[in-house]
Design a protein around this motif. Sequence first.
Motif, PDB file in Angstrom:
ATOM      1  N   ASP A 116       1.006  -1.580  -0.327  1.00 50.01           N
ATOM      2  CA  ASP A 116      -0.248   0.037   0.089  1.00 50.01           C
ATOM      3  C   ASP A 116       0.913   1.276  -0.370  1.00 50.01           C
ATOM      4  OD1 ASP A 116      -2.015  -1.662   0.248  1.00 50.01           O
ATOM      5  OD2 ASP A 116      -2.512  -1.879   2.028  1.00 50.01           O
ATOM      6  N   GLN A 117       1.705   1.310   0.224  1.00 44.91           N
ATOM      7  CA  GLN A 117       2.868   2.434   0.574  1.00 44.91           C
ATOM      8  C   GLN A 117       3.976   2.676  -0.563  1.00 44.91           C
ATOM      9  OE1 GLN A 117       4.855   3.136   4.260  1.00 44.91           O
ATOM     10  NE2 GLN A 117       3.839   1.165   5.243  1.00 44.91           N
ATOM     11  N   MET A 118       3.470   1.746  -1.336  1.00 46.21           N
ATOM     12  CA  MET A 118       4.900   1.657  -3.035  1.00 46.21           C
ATOM     13  C   MET A 118       3.830   2.063  -3.385  1.00 46.21           C
ATOM     14  SD  MET A 118       7.270  -1.970  -2.790  1.00 46.21           S
ATOM     15  CE  MET A 118       8.328  -1.234  -3.888  1.00 46.21           C
ATOM     16  N   ILE A 119       2.425   1.201  -3.448  1.00 46.62           N
ATOM     17  CA  ILE A 119       1.454   1.815  -4.456  1.00 46.62           C
ATOM     18  C   ILE A 119       1.374   3.239  -4.678  1.00 46.62           C
ATOM     19  CG2 ILE A 119      -0.930   1.511  -5.162  1.00 46.62           C
ATOM     20  CD1 ILE A 119      -0.343  -1.267  -4.654  1.00 46.62           C
ATOM     21  N   ASP A 120       0.982   3.943  -2.832  1.00 47.13           N
ATOM     22  CA  ASP A 120       0.389   5.187  -2.693  1.00 47.13           C
ATOM     23  C   ASP A 120       1.528   6.830  -3.461  1.00 47.13           C
ATOM     24  OD1 ASP A 120      -1.417   6.284  -2.074  1.00 47.13           O
ATOM     25  OD2 ASP A 120      -0.678   6.663   0.461  1.00 47.13           O
ATOM     26  N   ARG A 127       1.533   9.369 -11.991  1.00 44.89           N
ATOM     27  CA  ARG A 127      -0.276   9.754 -12.091  1.00 44.89           C
ATOM     28  C   ARG A 127      -0.067   8.658 -12.787  1.00 44.89           C
ATOM     29  NH1 ARG A 127       0.157  14.170  -9.527  1.00 44.89           N
ATOM     30  NH2 ARG A 127       1.041  15.430  -9.669  1.00 44.89           N
ATOM     31  N   VAL A 128      -0.879   7.457 -12.533  1.00 45.83           N
ATOM     32  CA  VAL A 128      -0.786   6.455 -13.153  1.00 45.83           C
ATOM     33  C   VAL A 128      -2.362   5.693 -11.723  1.00 45.83           C
ATOM     34  CG1 VAL A 128       1.051   5.812 -13.951  1.00 45.83           C
ATOM     35  CG2 VAL A 128       0.799   4.858 -11.738  1.00 45.83           C
ATOM     36  N   ASP A 129      -3.116   4.559 -12.436  1.00 46.28           N
ATOM     37  CA  ASP A 129      -4.103   4.599 -11.297  1.00 46.28           C
ATOM     38  C   ASP A 129      -3.516   3.096 -10.864  1.00 46.28           C
ATOM     39  OD1 ASP A 129      -3.942   2.279 -13.343  1.00 46.28           O
ATOM     40  OD2 ASP A 129      -5.776   2.769 -14.497  1.00 46.28           O
ATOM     41  N   LYS A 130      -4.254   2.870  -9.954  1.00 44.35           N
ATOM     42  CA  LYS A 130      -4.084   1.789  -8.457  1.00 44.35           C
ATOM     43  C   LYS A 130      -3.651  -0.108  -9.148  1.00 44.35           C
ATOM     44  CE  LYS A 130      -5.510   2.269  -3.939  1.00 44.35           C
ATOM     45  NZ  LYS A 130      -5.777   2.571  -2.738  1.00 44.35           N
ATOM     46  N   ALA A 131      -3.967   0.017 -10.394  1.00 47.64           N
ATOM     47  CA  ALA A 131      -3.441  -1.128 -11.122  1.00 47.64           C
ATOM     48  C   ALA A 131      -2.565  -1.013 -12.049  1.00 47.64           C
ATOM     49  CB  ALA A 131      -5.192  -1.888 -12.204  1.00 47.64           C
ATOM     50  N   GLU A 132      -2.092  -0.174 -12.756  1.00 47.13           N
ATOM     51  CA  GLU A 132      -0.749   0.129 -13.034  1.00 47.13           C
ATOM     52  C   GLU A 132       0.148   0.335 -12.124  1.00 47.13           C
ATOM     53  OE1 GLU A 132      -0.519  -0.458 -15.804  1.00 47.13           O
ATOM     54  OE2 GLU A 132       1.916   0.660 -16.254  1.00 47.13           O
ATOM     55  N   ALA A 133      -0.254   0.917 -11.398  1.00 48.62           N
ATOM     56  CA  ALA A 133       1.000   1.163  -9.726  1.00 48.62           C
ATOM     57  C   ALA A 133       1.356  -0.263  -9.154  1.00 48.62           C
ATOM     58  CB  ALA A 133       0.098   2.281  -9.090  1.00 48.62           C
ATOM     59  N   ARG A 134       0.087  -0.647  -9.167  1.00 48.26           N
ATOM     60  CA  ARG A 134       0.493  -1.845  -8.655  1.00 48.26           C
ATOM     61  C   ARG A 134       1.536  -2.782  -9.465  1.00 48.26           C
ATOM     62  NH1 ARG A 134      -1.987  -5.668  -4.944  1.00 48.26           N
ATOM     63  NH2 ARG A 134      -1.786  -7.460  -5.714  1.00 48.26           N
ATOM     64  N   LYS A 135       1.273  -2.805 -10.848  1.00 51.01           N
ATOM     65  CA  LYS A 135       2.384  -3.427 -11.622  1.00 51.01           C
ATOM     66  C   LYS A 135       3.780  -3.580 -11.315  1.00 51.01           C
ATOM     67  CE  LYS A 135      -1.090  -4.425 -15.431  1.00 51.01           C
ATOM     68  NZ  LYS A 135      -1.439  -3.800 -16.552  1.00 51.01           N
ATOM     69  N   ILE A 136       3.711  -1.931 -11.653  1.00 53.20           N
ATOM     70  CA  ILE A 136       5.028  -1.601 -11.716  1.00 53.20           C
ATOM     71  C   ILE A 136       6.016  -1.512 -10.313  1.00 53.20           C
ATOM     72  CG2 ILE A 136       6.174   0.452 -11.173  1.00 53.20           C
ATOM     73  CD1 ILE A 136       3.990   2.032 -12.807  1.00 53.20           C
ATOM     74  N   VAL A 137       4.975  -1.540  -9.029  1.00 51.53           N
ATOM     75  CA  VAL A 137       5.196  -1.691  -7.911  1.00 51.53           C
ATOM     76  C   VAL A 137       5.786  -3.462  -7.524  1.00 51.53           C
ATOM     77  CG1 VAL A 137       4.871  -2.154  -5.255  1.00 51.53           C
ATOM     78  CG2 VAL A 137       4.120  -0.170  -6.292  1.00 51.53           C
ATOM     79  N   LEU A 138       5.243  -4.027  -8.392  1.00 53.41           N
ATOM     80  CA  LEU A 138       5.285  -5.696  -9.110  1.00 53.41           C
ATOM     81  C   LEU A 138       6.861  -6.256  -9.407  1.00 53.41           C
ATOM     82  CD1 LEU A 138       4.115  -7.898  -7.179  1.00 53.41           C
ATOM     83  CD2 LEU A 138       2.943  -8.771  -9.819  1.00 53.41           C
ATOM     84  N   ASN A 139       7.247  -5.111 -10.479  1.00 51.85           N
ATOM     85  CA  ASN A 139       7.839  -5.385 -10.690  1.00 51.85           C
ATOM     86  C   ASN A 139       8.865  -4.629 -10.332  1.00 51.85           C
ATOM     87  OD1 ASN A 139       6.811  -6.613 -13.691  1.00 51.85           O
ATOM     88  ND2 ASN A 139       6.656  -4.460 -14.608  1.00 51.85           N
ATOM     89  N   ALA A 140       9.241  -3.262  -9.374  1.00 50.12           N
ATOM     90  CA  ALA A 140      10.287  -3.901  -8.760  1.00 50.12           C
ATOM     91  C   ALA A 140      10.686  -4.748  -7.907  1.00 50.12           C
ATOM     92  CB  ALA A 140       9.619  -1.962  -7.927  1.00 50.12           C
TER      93      ALA A 140
END
Lengths: 327, 313, 334
Positions: A116-120, A127-140
Amino acid sequence: MENLKKSILLSIRNLHVYYYTPDGVVKAVSGVDLDVYHGEILALVGESGCGKTTLGYSILNLVPPPGRIVSGSIIFEGRDLTRLSRKELDEIRGKEITMIFQDPMASLNPVFRIGDQMIDVVVHKLRVDKAEARKIVLNALKAVRLPNPEEIMHRYPHELSGGMLQRVVIAMAISTKPKLVIADEPTTALDVTIQAAILKLLVELAREINTTVILITHNMGVVAEVADRVAVMYAGHIIEVGNVFDVFSKPLHPYTKGLLSCVPRVDIEVEALPTIGGDVPSLINPPPGCRFHPRCPYASEKCRREEPPMIEAEPDHFVKCWLYAKR
Amino acid sequence: MTYASAKLVMKELSRARIRKLKMELRYALILLKRSPLTLAGLIIIGTLSVIALICTIAPQILPYPEDIGSATHPELLHCPPSPEHPFGCDYLGRDVLTRVIYGTKISLYAGALVVLLGLSLGTLIGLIAGYVGGIVDDVLMRITDAFLSIPGLVLALAIAATLGRGLMNAIIALAVTWWPWYARLVRSCTLAVKNELFVLAARIMGARSIVIMLKHILPNALGPAIINATLDLGFAILALASLGFLGLGATPPTPEWGAMISEARKYLPNMWWEATFPGLMIFLAVLGFNLLGDGLRDLLDPKFRRGARVWRI
Amino acid sequence: MLAAYILKRVAWIFFVIFVVVTITYVLTMVIPANPALLWAGPHATKEQIEKAAKYLGLDKPPFERYLMYWRRFLTGDWGLSIHTKRPVLADLAKRIPATMELGLSAMIIAIALGVPLGILCGVRYETWVDHVLRIFSLAGVALPTFWLAIMMQLVFSYWLGILPSTGRIDPGLAPKTITGFYIIDSILTNNIPALISSLKHLVLPALALATGPLAIIVRVTRAAVLDVLSREHVKTLLVYGMPRRVILMKYIAKSAGLPVVTVIGLEFGYVLAGDFVVELVFDWPGLGRYAAEACLTLDYPAIMGTVIVVAIIYVVVNTLVDIVYAFLDPRIRY
C-alpha cells in the motif's frame, strides 16, 4: 569509467547550511562546491558529523529543523532547487530525486502494508491508476530479487528482516525511475554479511535505469568497491574530489591520506575510518583558515590564517589544501 | 564481588544520590524559567498552601470565623454578593468567602491524606510483588489489574456508601481505589533496581531481605511514585469534591467545596453565588496541580506525555 | 492467534466480574457491623430489618452466604430498591438506554472534536494555536464535571433561556420505544418534533460530560502526532514529495489515531463516573441519576447494583476497545 559521458546533472555552488540550535549556530555545510555527472556513482565520505548527511538533505531542500539553507545554489537540470516553491519541490522529490535512509525499518510506516505504501507513492508520483501502480511496484520488487513479491506487498514492515526491508526501500526508490538517488549509509544498519550484496544491487539497478547515485558513507571499503568518483568531506567542507582510482592511488589532502593510511589495498573492506590524531572540530566555532590545520602534520602559518581554495592539482582531481597552491 | 568492593559500591551510591538530587533541582529551576504555565501552577499551589496553613494556625483572622461551623444569621439569608460579603451568603446567612477559604484547608489536607494512604498501600504491594516475584507477583498484579479494570470513582462510591457519610470515610474509600497505579509503578521500579550492583553489594554484605527491601530498594523505587502522588493531589481533590457533591463525603456544616455545591444546588438558579465560588476554588486548585504536574512530567519523563491519568466526575 | 487473544480477553471479563461481585459481597456482608441495617435503609422499621437479615442469609454460615450471594446475582435477584421499592435489576435495565444515549453522545463529541484539535495542535506545534488549545485542555481536565454542568445549566437554560434545563424530552413527546434511544427512535418513526426536542435536551448534558474526555483526547492526540512527526517514516513521505494532505489525513491520522483508540476505553470510564453527577444535575432519567439519588438517600441495594452494572459495562467496553485495537494495529503480538 573513462567512457562516461560527462554531462552535469547536479551542480552545487557555495552552499551554506546552518542549524540554529539553542547552543549556537552549527555550520554543518559551509561553502560547498560539487558537480555530479549523469549516471555516475559518487561517494561522499567523511567522519560522522562532518555534514555529509546534511548535504544530502539539502539537495532535496529538506534540511530538518532547526536547520536551513542559508545561501548558495543547487542547480538540478537548470532549476535552482534552493529557490523553488514547496509545490515545485514536491514535484521533483520522489519523481526525479529521491533518498534512501540508514534504517529501513524506520523508513516505512509500521501500520501500513508495504504494498500500500509503495503503490501510494507510485500513484501520486507517476499519476497512474492503482492497477497500473500495482504492476510497477510488483516489477520493482522483482527487480530487487525479493522472493514472492506478491506476498511481500501484503506484509507489514515488522514482518520482514532488515535486509529484505532495505530491498523494499530500494525497490520503492527505483519504482519511479528517478534521475538521482541519494543513499545515506544504506547498509550501516544491516547485518555485515549482507551489506555488500545490498550495495551491489543498488548500484546495479541504478546503472540499469541510468540513475545517478550519491552514496553517503563513512566506509572507505564500500567506496572503493562501487563508486566512480569520491568526494571527501571534513568539518563542513569538501576537501578532495576525484576519480576513485586517482584518490585511492594518490590521495592529495593530508586528511585523505590519513583516512587511507590503514587501507593497504583498495579492494579490502575496512570496518570504519582509521583514527587520525586530534579531535573533530566543533562546527559551532570551526577553526579559522583550513579547518584541518589543528590535526595536520604539514600545517603552516598560512593554513592557520587563510582558508585554502579548491585547487585542481591533477586533471579532474581537486583538493582544498595550500600544499598544492601554485606559488 | 568482594566485601571491600561491595563497601565501595555502597559509598559511591550515596554520593551518586546527592549528585542526582542536585541535578534534579537544577533541572527544576531551568524548567520554571522556560515554562510560564508551570510557574503559574507553582504560584497557585503555593498560595493555596499558605491559605491552608493560615486556616490551621489562625482561623480567627478569616473575615467571619464563626461561619466556618453552623452559625446562623437570619438577617443575611441568601444575601447576594456585597462589599461586606464579596461572595454573598448561604442558606444560613453564612459568609461564602469565609467558607470557601476554609474549604482550602479541608480539601488540601484530605487530598493529601488520600494520596498518602494510597501511596502507602500501593508501595507495600508493589514492593512485595517486585521483590518476591514468582507466584506472589502474579497474584498481586492480577488483583491490581482487576482493580484498574473497574472505574475507580464508582468503586469508591460503593465503599463510601458502606462506611457511611463523613469526610474520613470518603478519604478511606478513595485511598482503597487509589493504590493500583502506585503499586504498578513501585513494582516496575523495584524490578529495575533489584539487580543493581548496590543491591547485590548489600546482599554480599549479609543484609537481610527486609533490610534490603526497606533500605536499598525502597528509596530508589519510591522516588517516581512520590512525584506522581504529589501531582495526583489535584485529582484526589476533584474526586473528594465529587463524593461530597453526591452526599458521601464531608457532612454539613463542614465547609467542603463539593458538599457546599451540593447544598447550594437546591437554591439555583436564583442564588447562583453559593454554588459558583466553591466550584471556582476546586477548579483553581486542580488546575494548579495539573499545570505543575504537566510541566514536571514533561521534564522528568517523556513517557508521561502520553496517557494522562485523570479521575473526574 | 487472534481467536486465542479474544478468548483470553473474554476470560478476563469474567475474572473482573468475579472480583467486582466479591468486592461488593465483602462491602455488603463483611465490613458493616450489621448488613441488614444497610440493606434495609436509614428509615427502616424493625420488621424490615429482620426481613433484610433473612434475605441476606445472616443466620447462615459465611461460605453459604457467599454462595447465596452469587446465586442471587446470577438469577438476577439484586434486591429491592429502598427508594423506588422495585427490583434493582429491573430499575437498572429500564434506565440503561437513556444513559447509553447520553454517554455515547458525549464520547462522540469528545472524539469528533478532540482528534482533529489534537492533530491541529501537533501539526502547529509551539505556535499560538497549540498554546491556546493546550491551556484549554489543561483547564478542561481541571473542571469539576458537576460544577460545569451546573454552570452550563445556569447560563444557557436559566439566564439565556435557549436550552431546556432538565429532562430528556418535552413531556408528551416521547417517541415509540424501539431501541430506547430517543434520537434513533424518533428518526425511525419519522417523528420530527420528538427529534428536535430530544436533541435540545441532549446538548447541555452531553457537552458537560464530554469536556473532560475532550480535553484528554486533545492532549493524547497531540502527543501522538508529535511522536509520529518525529519518526523517520514521515521523512520518507516528505522525501517522496507526497501531498501534505495525504501525509496528514492518511499516514499521520492512522499512526496517531491508534494510541488514541487505547485511551477511548479509559475515557469511557470517566464518562460513566461523570454520568452520575451530570444526570443528577440535568434530571436525566438514566443509571447515573438513579445511582446519585441512591447515594443521597443511602439506598444501599441500588448503589451496589449500579456499581456492578457500571463495572461490567466498563470492562466490556474496554475489552472491545482492546480487541478492535488488535485488529487495527498489525504490530500487536497476542
